[in-house]
Design a protein around this motif. Structure first.
Motif, PDB file in Angstrom:
ATOM      1  N   ALA A  79      -9.601  -6.459 -34.278  1.00 54.78           N
ATOM      2  CA  ALA A  79      -8.525  -5.351 -34.432  1.00 54.78           C
ATOM      3  C   ALA A  79      -7.632  -4.995 -33.378  1.00 54.78           C
ATOM      4  CB  ALA A  79      -9.461  -4.042 -34.876  1.00 54.78           C
ATOM      5  N   VAL A  80      -8.185  -5.042 -32.091  1.00 51.94           N
ATOM      6  CA  VAL A  80      -7.442  -4.888 -31.001  1.00 51.94           C
ATOM      7  C   VAL A  80      -6.390  -6.056 -31.021  1.00 51.94           C
ATOM      8  CG1 VAL A  80      -7.508  -4.660 -28.508  1.00 51.94           C
ATOM      9  CG2 VAL A  80      -9.140  -3.449 -29.820  1.00 51.94           C
ATOM     10  N   GLY A  81      -6.769  -7.133 -31.071  1.00 50.64           N
ATOM     11  CA  GLY A  81      -5.932  -8.110 -31.304  1.00 50.64           C
ATOM     12  C   GLY A  81      -4.768  -8.102 -32.207  1.00 50.64           C
ATOM     13  N   SER A  82      -5.127  -7.757 -33.457  1.00 53.66           N
ATOM     14  CA  SER A  82      -3.981  -7.542 -34.496  1.00 53.66           C
ATOM     15  C   SER A  82      -3.137  -6.562 -34.086  1.00 53.66           C
ATOM     16  CB  SER A  82      -4.739  -7.172 -35.885  1.00 53.66           C
ATOM     17  OG  SER A  82      -5.797  -8.054 -36.159  1.00 53.66           O
ATOM     18  N   VAL A  83      -3.444  -5.502 -33.483  1.00 58.76           N
ATOM     19  CA  VAL A  83      -2.609  -4.448 -33.015  1.00 58.76           C
ATOM     20  C   VAL A  83      -1.535  -4.884 -31.856  1.00 58.76           C
ATOM     21  CG1 VAL A  83      -2.396  -2.248 -31.854  1.00 58.76           C
ATOM     22  CG2 VAL A  83      -4.198  -2.337 -33.468  1.00 58.76           C
ATOM     23  N   LEU A  84      -2.334  -5.698 -30.731  1.00 57.30           N
ATOM     24  CA  LEU A  84      -1.492  -6.329 -30.089  1.00 57.30           C
ATOM     25  C   LEU A  84      -0.334  -7.222 -30.400  1.00 57.30           C
ATOM     26  CD1 LEU A  84      -3.916  -6.441 -27.074  1.00 57.30           C
ATOM     27  CD2 LEU A  84      -2.122  -4.811 -27.280  1.00 57.30           C
ATOM     28  N   ALA A  85      -0.988  -8.153 -31.436  1.00 59.09           N
ATOM     29  CA  ALA A  85      -0.075  -9.113 -32.082  1.00 59.09           C
ATOM     30  C   ALA A  85       1.078  -8.355 -32.651  1.00 59.09           C
ATOM     31  CB  ALA A  85      -1.022 -10.048 -32.935  1.00 59.09           C
ATOM     32  N   ALA A  86       0.847  -7.176 -33.469  1.00 61.81           N
ATOM     33  CA  ALA A  86       1.771  -6.610 -34.160  1.00 61.81           C
ATOM     34  C   ALA A  86       2.978  -5.789 -33.168  1.00 61.81           C
ATOM     35  CB  ALA A  86       1.358  -5.474 -35.023  1.00 61.81           C
ATOM     36  N   ALA A  87       2.105  -5.153 -31.922  1.00 60.43           N
ATOM     37  CA  ALA A  87       3.238  -4.668 -31.012  1.00 60.43           C
ATOM     38  C   ALA A  87       4.073  -5.932 -30.380  1.00 60.43           C
ATOM     39  CB  ALA A  87       2.332  -4.299 -29.920  1.00 60.43           C
ATOM     40  N   ALA A  88       3.448  -7.025 -30.253  1.00 57.54           N
ATOM     41  CA  ALA A  88       4.261  -8.326 -29.461  1.00 57.54           C
ATOM     42  C   ALA A  88       5.463  -8.766 -30.454  1.00 57.54           C
ATOM     43  CB  ALA A  88       3.443  -9.301 -29.339  1.00 57.54           C
ATOM     44  N   ARG A  89       5.221  -8.757 -31.676  1.00 59.01           N
ATOM     45  CA  ARG A  89       6.277  -8.901 -32.788  1.00 59.01           C
ATOM     46  C   ARG A  89       7.379  -8.064 -32.829  1.00 59.01           C
ATOM     47  NH1 ARG A  89       1.859 -10.486 -35.923  1.00 59.01           N
ATOM     48  NH2 ARG A  89       1.575  -8.651 -36.818  1.00 59.01           N
ATOM     49  N   LEU A  90       7.022  -6.725 -32.434  1.00 57.27           N
ATOM     50  CA  LEU A  90       7.800  -5.625 -32.449  1.00 57.27           C
ATOM     51  C   LEU A  90       8.779  -5.712 -31.136  1.00 57.27           C
ATOM     52  CD1 LEU A  90       5.526  -2.750 -33.951  1.00 57.27           C
ATOM     53  CD2 LEU A  90       7.809  -3.674 -34.943  1.00 57.27           C
ATOM     54  N   ALA A  91       8.065  -6.059 -30.126  1.00 55.10           N
ATOM     55  CA  ALA A  91       8.680  -6.407 -28.814  1.00 55.10           C
ATOM     56  C   ALA A  91       9.672  -7.480 -28.832  1.00 55.10           C
ATOM     57  CB  ALA A  91       7.890  -6.504 -27.617  1.00 55.10           C
ATOM     58  N   VAL A  92       9.282  -8.339 -29.430  1.00 58.72           N
ATOM     59  CA  VAL A  92      10.246  -9.674 -29.710  1.00 58.72           C
ATOM     60  C   VAL A  92      11.461  -9.296 -30.637  1.00 58.72           C
ATOM     61  CG1 VAL A  92      10.376 -11.934 -30.760  1.00 58.72           C
ATOM     62  CG2 VAL A  92       8.424 -11.544 -29.398  1.00 58.72           C
ATOM     63  N   LEU A  93      11.300  -8.433 -31.574  1.00 56.59           N
ATOM     64  CA  LEU A  93      12.145  -8.014 -32.310  1.00 56.59           C
ATOM     65  C   LEU A  93      13.279  -6.915 -31.803  1.00 56.59           C
ATOM     66  CD1 LEU A  93      10.460  -7.837 -35.815  1.00 56.59           C
ATOM     67  CD2 LEU A  93      12.277  -9.434 -35.156  1.00 56.59           C
ATOM     68  N   GLY A  94      12.798  -6.537 -30.710  1.00 59.13           N
ATOM     69  CA  GLY A  94      13.740  -5.346 -29.918  1.00 59.13           C
ATOM     70  C   GLY A  94      13.149  -3.973 -30.371  1.00 59.13           C
ATOM     71  N   GLU A  95      12.154  -3.735 -31.205  1.00 56.61           N
ATOM     72  CA  GLU A  95      11.787  -2.687 -31.627  1.00 56.61           C
ATOM     73  C   GLU A  95      10.555  -1.837 -30.901  1.00 56.61           C
ATOM     74  OE1 GLU A  95      12.947  -1.465 -35.185  1.00 56.61           O
ATOM     75  OE2 GLU A  95      14.721  -3.039 -34.241  1.00 56.61           O
ATOM     76  N   TRP A  96      10.117  -2.230 -29.875  1.00 54.38           N
ATOM     77  CA  TRP A  96       9.045  -1.496 -29.156  1.00 54.38           C
ATOM     78  C   TRP A  96       9.827  -0.458 -28.784  1.00 54.38           C
ATOM     79  CZ3 TRP A  96       4.213  -0.910 -29.174  1.00 54.38           C
ATOM     80  CH2 TRP A  96       3.598  -0.260 -28.239  1.00 54.38           C
ATOM     81  N   GLU A  97      10.877  -0.358 -28.117  1.00 56.26           N
ATOM     82  CA  GLU A  97      11.650   0.677 -27.437  1.00 56.26           C
ATOM     83  C   GLU A  97      11.945   1.759 -28.270  1.00 56.26           C
ATOM     84  OE1 GLU A  97      12.964  -2.583 -27.686  1.00 56.26           O
ATOM     85  OE2 GLU A  97      12.337  -2.913 -25.594  1.00 56.26           O
ATOM     86  N   MET A 130       4.424  -2.269 -38.088  1.00 53.00           N
ATOM     87  CA  MET A 130       4.887  -1.078 -37.376  1.00 53.00           C
ATOM     88  C   MET A 130       3.697  -0.167 -37.474  1.00 53.00           C
ATOM     89  SD  MET A 130       7.971   1.691 -37.711  1.00 53.00           S
ATOM     90  CE  MET A 130       8.067   1.528 -39.129  1.00 53.00           C
ATOM     91  N   ARG A 131       3.351  -0.016 -38.947  1.00 52.51           N
ATOM     92  CA  ARG A 131       2.378   0.985 -39.319  1.00 52.51           C
ATOM     93  C   ARG A 131       1.030   0.966 -38.487  1.00 52.51           C
ATOM     94  NH1 ARG A 131       3.379   5.495 -40.570  1.00 52.51           N
ATOM     95  NH2 ARG A 131       1.938   6.247 -39.373  1.00 52.51           N
ATOM     96  N   LEU A 132       0.568  -0.351 -38.399  1.00 51.80           N
ATOM     97  CA  LEU A 132      -0.796  -0.741 -37.727  1.00 51.80           C
ATOM     98  C   LEU A 132      -0.610  -0.199 -36.322  1.00 51.80           C
ATOM     99  CD1 LEU A 132      -3.534  -1.894 -37.649  1.00 51.80           C
ATOM    100  CD2 LEU A 132      -2.492  -3.983 -37.168  1.00 51.80           C
ATOM    101  N   VAL A 133       0.464  -0.398 -35.676  1.00 53.28           N
ATOM    102  CA  VAL A 133       0.437   0.104 -34.265  1.00 53.28           C
ATOM    103  C   VAL A 133       0.591   1.509 -34.130  1.00 53.28           C
ATOM    104  CG1 VAL A 133       1.972  -0.075 -32.215  1.00 53.28           C
ATOM    105  CG2 VAL A 133       1.662  -2.189 -33.503  1.00 53.28           C
ATOM    106  N   LEU A 134       1.250   2.169 -35.152  1.00 54.14           N
ATOM    107  CA  LEU A 134       1.561   3.430 -34.776  1.00 54.14           C
ATOM    108  C   LEU A 134      -0.010   4.213 -35.226  1.00 54.14           C
ATOM    109  CD1 LEU A 134       4.756   4.850 -36.797  1.00 54.14           C
ATOM    110  CD2 LEU A 134       4.147   5.107 -34.157  1.00 54.14           C
ATOM    111  N   ASP A 135      -0.492   3.877 -36.219  1.00 51.12           N
ATOM    112  CA  ASP A 135      -1.860   4.049 -36.519  1.00 51.12           C
ATOM    113  C   ASP A 135      -2.855   4.102 -35.321  1.00 51.12           C
ATOM    114  OD1 ASP A 135      -1.065   4.799 -39.109  1.00 51.12           O
ATOM    115  OD2 ASP A 135      -2.424   3.129 -40.067  1.00 51.12           O
ATOM    116  N   PHE A 136      -2.628   3.084 -34.580  1.00 48.83           N
ATOM    117  CA  PHE A 136      -3.596   2.930 -33.488  1.00 48.83           C
ATOM    118  C   PHE A 136      -3.309   3.711 -32.427  1.00 48.83           C
ATOM    119  CE2 PHE A 136      -4.736   0.541 -29.488  1.00 48.83           C
ATOM    120  CZ  PHE A 136      -6.148   0.273 -29.788  1.00 48.83           C
ATOM    121  N   LEU A 137      -2.058   3.901 -32.215  1.00 45.90           N
ATOM    122  CA  LEU A 137      -1.417   4.947 -30.914  1.00 45.90           C
ATOM    123  C   LEU A 137      -1.728   6.193 -31.270  1.00 45.90           C
ATOM    124  CD1 LEU A 137       2.272   3.384 -30.591  1.00 45.90           C
ATOM    125  CD2 LEU A 137       0.098   3.424 -29.002  1.00 45.90           C
TER     126      LEU A 137
END
Length: 150
Positions: free
Chosen positions: A84-102, A1-8
């Motif tokens: 780096a971009v792939g790592s961010v998107l992989a983390a975002a995909a994991r969060l989406a699968v877990l229902g946390e992206w929302e 989650m931290r990586l995605v927030l940092d990137f955003l």
């Protein structure tokens, strides 16, 4: 989650800074997180697309594709990015699968637009910070109501 927030939040409207403005600042950002460097123009497009999905009025929605890698680590399938971009998107995909992206949101304050993770039970948090942005907006609304009635 931290990586995605940092990137955003590589863009900071209030401070007037953008970690994706130059190759040097992008490289520093990736190195600080021990990620492989990736194309700066692509990184900007991905950040813009991700922020648009969260409702950032200054971002443009677009569809993007990124190669990811699935491997077995300690017997578990693991999704990773190639850079780096792939790592961010992989983390975002994991969060989406877990229902946390929302739970990721963009602060609606015109001088902020900071991305944050809504930890509230009913997912109703609006502001990145009630002490700063929320307080400013509530004070502004109160002044407008007082001016209209007074």
């Amino acid at each position: 989650m931290r990586l995605v927030l940092d990137f955003l939040n590589t863009i900071d409207i209030e401070q007037g800074s953008d970690d994706l403005q130059t190759e040097a600042s992008w490289l520093a950002w990736t190195r600080a997180r021990q990620l492989r460097e990736s194309n700066l123009v692509h990184a900007r497009a991905v950040r813009d697309a991700l922020r648009a999905t969260l409702g950032d009025p200054g971002s443009n929605p677009s569809e993007l594709a990124e190669p990811l890698h699935v491997s077995l680590v300690a017997g578990l399938p693991t999704l990773t990015g190639l850079d780096a971009v792939g790592s961010v998107l992989a983390a975002a995909a994991r969060l989406a699968v877990l229902g946390e992206w929302e739970r990721f949101k963009i602060c609606p304050a015109d001088t902020c637009h900071w991305a944050f993770f809504d930890r509230s039970r009913n997912r109703s948090r609006t502001w990145c910070s009630m002490q700063v942005c929320g307080n400013r907006e509530k004070a502004r609304a109160w002044r407008e109501r007082a001016r209209a009635t007074g």
